[in-house]
Motif scaffolding. Structure first.
Motif, PDB file in Angstrom:
ATOM      1  N   LEU A  18       0.869  -1.159   0.030  1.00 16.40           N
ATOM      2  CA  LEU A  18       0.080   0.212   0.158  1.00 16.40           C
ATOM      3  C   LEU A  18       0.787   1.319   0.022  1.00 16.40           C
ATOM      4  CD1 LEU A  18      -2.768  -1.013   2.589  1.00 16.40           C
ATOM      5  CD2 LEU A  18      -2.785  -0.868   0.169  1.00 16.40           C
ATOM      6  N   VAL A  19       0.236   2.294  -0.664  1.00 16.90           N
ATOM      7  CA  VAL A  19       0.953   3.803  -0.690  1.00 16.90           C
ATOM      8  C   VAL A  19      -0.159   4.644  -0.336  1.00 16.90           C
ATOM      9  CG1 VAL A  19       2.816   2.825  -2.062  1.00 16.90           C
ATOM     10  CG2 VAL A  19       0.872   4.043  -3.149  1.00 16.90           C
ATOM     11  N   CYS A  20       0.174   5.752  -0.103  1.00 17.77           N
ATOM     12  CA  CYS A  20      -0.837   6.962  -0.072  1.00 17.77           C
ATOM     13  C   CYS A  20      -1.360   7.358  -1.229  1.00 17.77           C
ATOM     14  CB  CYS A  20      -0.022   8.175   0.545  1.00 17.77           C
ATOM     15  SG  CYS A  20      -1.115   9.694   0.657  1.00 17.77           S
ATOM     16  N   PRO A  21      -2.943   7.234  -1.400  1.00 18.37           N
ATOM     17  CA  PRO A  21      -3.385   7.559  -2.858  1.00 18.37           C
ATOM     18  C   PRO A  21      -3.025   9.009  -3.144  1.00 18.37           C
ATOM     19  CG  PRO A  21      -5.064   7.435  -0.764  1.00 18.37           C
ATOM     20  CD  PRO A  21      -3.535   7.155  -0.148  1.00 18.37           C
ATOM     21  N   LEU A  22      -2.582   9.880  -2.331  1.00 18.21           N
ATOM     22  CA  LEU A  22      -2.348  11.192  -2.964  1.00 18.21           C
ATOM     23  C   LEU A  22      -0.729  11.363  -3.263  1.00 18.21           C
ATOM     24  CD1 LEU A  22      -4.520  13.343  -0.203  1.00 18.21           C
ATOM     25  CD2 LEU A  22      -5.209  12.526  -2.466  1.00 18.21           C
ATOM     26  N   THR A  23       0.169  11.230  -2.256  1.00 13.53           N
ATOM     27  CA  THR A  23       1.546  11.248  -2.499  1.00 13.53           C
ATOM     28  C   THR A  23       1.967  10.077  -3.177  1.00 13.53           C
ATOM     29  OG1 THR A  23       2.194  10.422  -0.504  1.00 13.53           O
ATOM     30  CG2 THR A  23       1.522  12.797  -0.493  1.00 13.53           C
ATOM     31  N   LYS A  24       1.560   8.992  -2.997  1.00 15.81           N
ATOM     32  CA  LYS A  24       2.155   7.676  -3.499  1.00 15.81           C
ATOM     33  C   LYS A  24       3.383   7.404  -2.783  1.00 15.81           C
ATOM     34  CE  LYS A  24      -0.890   7.578  -7.038  1.00 15.81           C
ATOM     35  NZ  LYS A  24      -2.244   7.577  -6.442  1.00 15.81           N
ATOM     36  N   GLU A  35      -4.650   2.773  12.375  1.00 16.08           N
ATOM     37  CA  GLU A  35      -4.534   3.619  11.143  1.00 16.08           C
ATOM     38  C   GLU A  35      -3.294   3.506  10.399  1.00 16.08           C
ATOM     39  OE1 GLU A  35      -6.858   7.525  12.534  1.00 16.08           O
ATOM     40  OE2 GLU A  35      -5.044   7.356  13.360  1.00 16.08           O
ATOM     41  N   LEU A  36      -3.381   3.849   9.228  1.00 14.84           N
ATOM     42  CA  LEU A  36      -2.231   3.986   8.268  1.00 14.84           C
ATOM     43  C   LEU A  36      -1.769   5.343   8.050  1.00 14.84           C
ATOM     44  CD1 LEU A  36      -3.060   1.359   5.418  1.00 14.84           C
ATOM     45  CD2 LEU A  36      -1.381   1.206   7.286  1.00 14.84           C
ATOM     46  N   ILE A  37      -0.529   5.763   8.302  1.00 16.14           N
ATOM     47  CA  ILE A  37      -0.266   7.221   8.442  1.00 16.14           C
ATOM     48  C   ILE A  37       0.624   7.450   7.245  1.00 16.14           C
ATOM     49  CG2 ILE A  37       1.204   9.037   9.715  1.00 16.14           C
ATOM     50  CD1 ILE A  37      -1.392   7.661  11.352  1.00 16.14           C
ATOM     51  N   SER A  38       0.254   8.500   6.630  1.00 17.53           N
ATOM     52  CA  SER A  38       1.049   9.132   5.478  1.00 17.53           C
ATOM     53  C   SER A  38       1.636  10.429   5.987  1.00 17.53           C
ATOM     54  CB  SER A  38       0.110   9.326   4.391  1.00 17.53           C
ATOM     55  OG  SER A  38       0.883  10.001   3.403  1.00 17.53           O
ATOM     56  N   GLN A  39       2.893  10.537   6.365  1.00 15.20           N
ATOM     57  CA  GLN A  39       3.370  11.645   6.867  1.00 15.20           C
ATOM     58  C   GLN A  39       3.587  12.767   5.885  1.00 15.20           C
ATOM     59  OE1 GLN A  39       4.290  12.446   9.750  1.00 15.20           O
ATOM     60  NE2 GLN A  39       3.875  10.324  10.718  1.00 15.20           N
ATOM     61  N   GLN A  40       3.745  12.295   4.764  1.00 16.51           N
ATOM     62  CA  GLN A  40       4.009  13.100   3.506  1.00 16.51           C
ATOM     63  C   GLN A  40       2.632  14.099   3.236  1.00 16.51           C
ATOM     64  OE1 GLN A  40       5.202  10.705   0.161  1.00 16.51           O
ATOM     65  NE2 GLN A  40       7.191  11.283   0.701  1.00 16.51           N
ATOM     66  N   ALA A  41       1.448  13.491   3.274  1.00 15.04           N
ATOM     67  CA  ALA A  41       0.326  13.814   3.001  1.00 15.04           C
ATOM     68  C   ALA A  41      -0.486  14.608   4.347  1.00 15.04           C
ATOM     69  CB  ALA A  41      -0.872  12.986   2.566  1.00 15.04           C
ATOM     70  N   GLY A  42       0.011  14.217   5.439  1.00 13.48           N
ATOM     71  CA  GLY A  42      -0.458  14.754   6.954  1.00 13.48           C
ATOM     72  C   GLY A  42      -1.862  14.018   7.275  1.00 13.48           C
ATOM     73  N   LEU A  55      -9.407   6.413   1.268  1.00 11.34           N
ATOM     74  CA  LEU A  55     -10.345   7.466   0.665  1.00 11.34           C
ATOM     75  C   LEU A  55      -9.701   8.552   1.246  1.00 11.34           C
ATOM     76  CD1 LEU A  55     -13.769   5.710   0.385  1.00 11.34           C
ATOM     77  CD2 LEU A  55     -12.034   6.215  -1.467  1.00 11.34           C
ATOM     78  N   PRO A  56      -9.349   9.455   0.437  1.00 17.05           N
ATOM     79  CA  PRO A  56      -8.897  10.973   1.387  1.00 17.05           C
ATOM     80  C   PRO A  56      -9.955  11.449   2.274  1.00 17.05           C
ATOM     81  CG  PRO A  56      -7.995  10.831  -0.740  1.00 17.05           C
ATOM     82  CD  PRO A  56      -8.981   9.544  -0.897  1.00 17.05           C
ATOM     83  N   GLU A  57     -11.146  11.541   1.798  1.00 15.57           N
ATOM     84  CA  GLU A  57     -12.280  12.160   2.650  1.00 15.57           C
ATOM     85  C   GLU A  57     -12.656  11.258   3.802  1.00 15.57           C
ATOM     86  OE1 GLU A  57     -14.288   9.550  -0.821  1.00 15.57           O
ATOM     87  OE2 GLU A  57     -12.655  10.911  -0.768  1.00 15.57           O
ATOM     88  N   GLU A  58     -12.070  10.169   3.920  1.00 13.81           N
ATOM     89  CA  GLU A  58     -12.363   9.172   5.264  1.00 13.81           C
ATOM     90  C   GLU A  58     -11.326   9.644   5.976  1.00 13.81           C
ATOM     91  OE1 GLU A  58     -15.040   7.140   6.195  1.00 13.81           O
ATOM     92  OE2 GLU A  58     -15.946   8.089   4.388  1.00 13.81           O
TER      93      GLU A  58
END
Length: 64
Positions: A18-24, A35-42, A55-58
C-alpha cells in the motif's frame, strides 16, 4: 452491529504493497489508533474490520 472499527491485525504483506493515494509515498501502521499514516500528506487512514479505507475524505488530518 455498532459500526465501530475493530482492531484486527494488519497483514504486513498488505502494508508493504500500500501507498498513500495522494502522494504515492510510504505508509506506516499505528497499532494504537489502528490507522495507516502518511507523513507526506499529513493524513491518517482508518482500518475498519481489517480493511484499510484509502479514501482521502475518510482520512483524519494529523495534528501539527
Amino acid at each position: 452491529m455498532s459500526g465501530a472499527s475493530t482492531n484486527a491485525p494488519l497483514d504486513p504483506r498488505l502494508l508493504s504493497m500500500l501507498v498513500c493515494p495522494l502522494t504515492k509515498g510510504p505508509l506506516t501502521y499505528n497499532d494504537q489508533t489502528n490507522e495507516l499514516i502518511s507523513q507526506q500528506a499529513g493524513l491518517a487512514f482508518p482500518i475498519r474490520d481489517g480493511i484499510p479505507v484509502m479514501l482521502p475524505e475518510e482520512a483524519r488530518h494529523l495534528e501539527g
